[in-house]
Each structure stands twice: as C-alpha cells, then as structure tokens.
Design an enzyme around this catalytic site. Structure first.
Site, PDB file in Angstrom:
ATOM      1  N   PHE A  38       0.993  -1.117   0.013  1.00 25.09           N
ATOM      2  CA  PHE A  38      -0.039  -0.002  -0.097  1.00 25.09           C
ATOM      3  C   PHE A  38       0.929   1.217  -0.070  1.00 25.09           C
ATOM      4  CE2 PHE A  38      -3.347  -2.878   0.493  1.00 25.09           C
ATOM      5  CZ  PHE A  38      -4.275  -2.292   0.983  1.00 25.09           C
ATOM      6  N   ARG A  39       2.203   1.171   0.665  1.00 24.44           N
ATOM      7  CA  ARG A  39       2.555   2.340   0.945  1.00 24.44           C
ATOM      8  C   ARG A  39       3.820   2.659   0.029  1.00 24.44           C
ATOM      9  NH1 ARG A  39       1.305   4.157   6.146  1.00 24.44           N
ATOM     10  NH2 ARG A  39       0.072   2.643   7.088  1.00 24.44           N
ATOM     11  N   ILE A 106      -4.155  -7.892   5.096  1.00 26.59           N
ATOM     12  CA  ILE A 106      -5.621  -8.367   4.966  1.00 26.59           C
ATOM     13  C   ILE A 106      -5.715  -9.383   3.882  1.00 26.59           C
ATOM     14  CG2 ILE A 106      -6.325  -6.084   5.646  1.00 26.59           C
ATOM     15  CD1 ILE A 106      -6.710  -4.996   2.763  1.00 26.59           C
ATOM     16  N   HIS A 122      -5.497  -6.122  10.809  1.00 26.89           N
ATOM     17  CA  HIS A 122      -6.075  -4.797  10.300  1.00 26.89           C
ATOM     18  C   HIS A 122      -7.243  -5.562   9.549  1.00 26.89           C
ATOM     19  CE1 HIS A 122      -2.219  -2.387   9.692  1.00 26.89           C
ATOM     20  NE2 HIS A 122      -2.815  -2.112  10.839  1.00 26.89           N
TER      21      HIS A 122
END
Ligand code: ZN
Length: 250
Positions: A38-39, A106, A122
C-alpha cells in the site's frame, strides 16, 4: 553485514533452539505473491485517495469512491497465491515451533497456506461486514453486487452500510486482536518479523515489546527498520528465498 550463509546459519540455530516463536508479518511478505504494498511507490496509496472511516460513514460519494477502488483492486488480488514465505511459516506452525502469527495483511494468504493461528490486526479483505448489525458476506458475493451495478451496497437485513471487514484509516484497532497479539509477543522466545518496515504503530512496538521481554529477534525486510540494531539477525533478501532456505535446512 555478515554473508548470507552466516546469517542463515545463525537464524536457523535460533529457530531450532526456540520453542515459542511468534511471527509478525507485513506487506513485504505478500509482494512476491503479486500484491502491491500500500505504502510503496506505485502502491495503492499512490493510485487512490485514502477514504477515511469517517468519510465512509458520512458520505454516499465517499462510499462509491471506496467501493470503486475495492472493485478495481479485486481483479488484482483475487487470484493471488501464497508464496514460499507463507508456506514456510505454515510449516513452522505444523512443526510445533510457531505458536502465533500476527499479520498486518488483509489478503488471507496465511490461511490459504495452511496457517491456523493467525491474528489479523487490520481485518480481512476476504469478507464484507454490515456496520450496523455485523452481518458478514464473503467478499466474492459483494463483488458480484458491484458487477451487477451496485455502487454503494447496503445490508439486506437492516439496510446498514456494507464495508470490507478491514480496519480503515480513522477506525480504531480491533481490541481483542490487539490484546491477543501483545500476549503472544510478550510470551514468545523468538519474534520472527517478515516484511514490515516497522514505521507505524503498533508495528513499531511489537518487536520492541518482544525484545524487552528477552526474546530473540529475526528480521526479514527489504529496507532498514528503526529497530534493526535490536535484531539478532537481519535479512534484506527476498522473504520467499530466506524462509524457503531456512525451512529446507531444518
Ligand atoms: Zn445489517
């Protein structure tokens, strides 16, 4: 940094001598399965705007935007398979070595690889939940609603908002999972960290907590972390390669 072989031998000795191992995994363990971090650059947050929990519950437009992102990403992740690193952790669990696996991911790939004692900090992308009554659906089902034209799905039982069962920005961490995770971390004799840069909480605190309770630390991550100096062994090599080698050498 000592040679790869030297570090492997040291890590193997630690894994063999410890009896109560907790693993902690982040996005880096799943990149070899084709799931983008994601980052990182080109990752999800580069391509999409972050829709916070507060926006989600207060705005129809934000929910539409959020589900549009989830629909696009779904095509990217629905066929992802566990890689050697996931499989190696499942094997360590079957050997009775790994007692607990805490993940920030996730994607459900740990469960797919056969790990059973997984704590998902998460939440999970594999399910959707009604924010009102808690009804759950497999994500496949909700994706079908989107395919057939739904843009802001609501619960068929109570008409509440339906959201993926993940922890969004602005949403608090799941309390029961956090308690279980920190119990495992404080009681383990080895914390095996794979694929987190340990930049944000609670990730940053997890190895520190293990360390302060006397546990050994093995880190496998492509980049430096703020607590590398605490680790007994650090690997920058690919997680699949490192974990695959370690389990083969057992
Ligand atoms: Zn409901």
């Amino acid at each position: 940094m000592p040679t790869f072989e030297k570090r492997l031998t040291k890590a193997l000795t630690l894994l063999q001598s410890c009896k109560n191992i907790t693993a902690f995994t982040g996005a880096g363990i799943s990149t070899e399965s084709g799931i983008s971090d994601f980052r990182s650059k080109g990752g999800v947050w580069d391509r999409y705007r972050i829709v916070t929990y507060q926006e989600f519950i207060s705005s129809h437009d934000a929910r539409v935007e959020y589900w549009k992102m989830k629909r696009e990403l779904y095509t990217e992740i629905k066929d992802a398979k566990p890689n050697r690193a996931h499989m190696a952790l499942a094997e360590l669990e079957h050997m009775g070595k790994l007692k607990c696996l805490i993940t920030q991911n996730i994607d459900g790939l740990h469960q797919d690889s056969g790990s059973s004692n997984v704590i998902e900090l998460h939440g999970t992308n594999r399910k959707a939940v009604c924010l009102e009554c808690g009804k759950l659906w497999p994500i496949e089902e909700v994706q079908e609603w989107l395919e057939s034209g739904e843009t802001d799905p609501s619960c068929d039982a109570c008409n509440g908002f339906v959201k993926p069962a993940t922890i969004s920005f602005g949403q608090s961490m799941p309390e029961a999972e956090m308690v279980r995770a920190f119990e495992c971390v404080s009681n383990c004799d080895l914390l095996f960290m794979i694929g987190s840069s340990l930049q944000v909480e609670p990730a940053a605190s997890i190895p520190r907590e293990a360390y302060s309770n006397g546990a050994k630390l093995i880190y496998v991550n492509r980049t430096e972390t703020p607590s590398d100096s605490l680790a007994d062994v650090c690997f920058r090599e690919n997680a699949g390669h490192v974990l695959g080698e370690l389990v083969n050498m057992f």
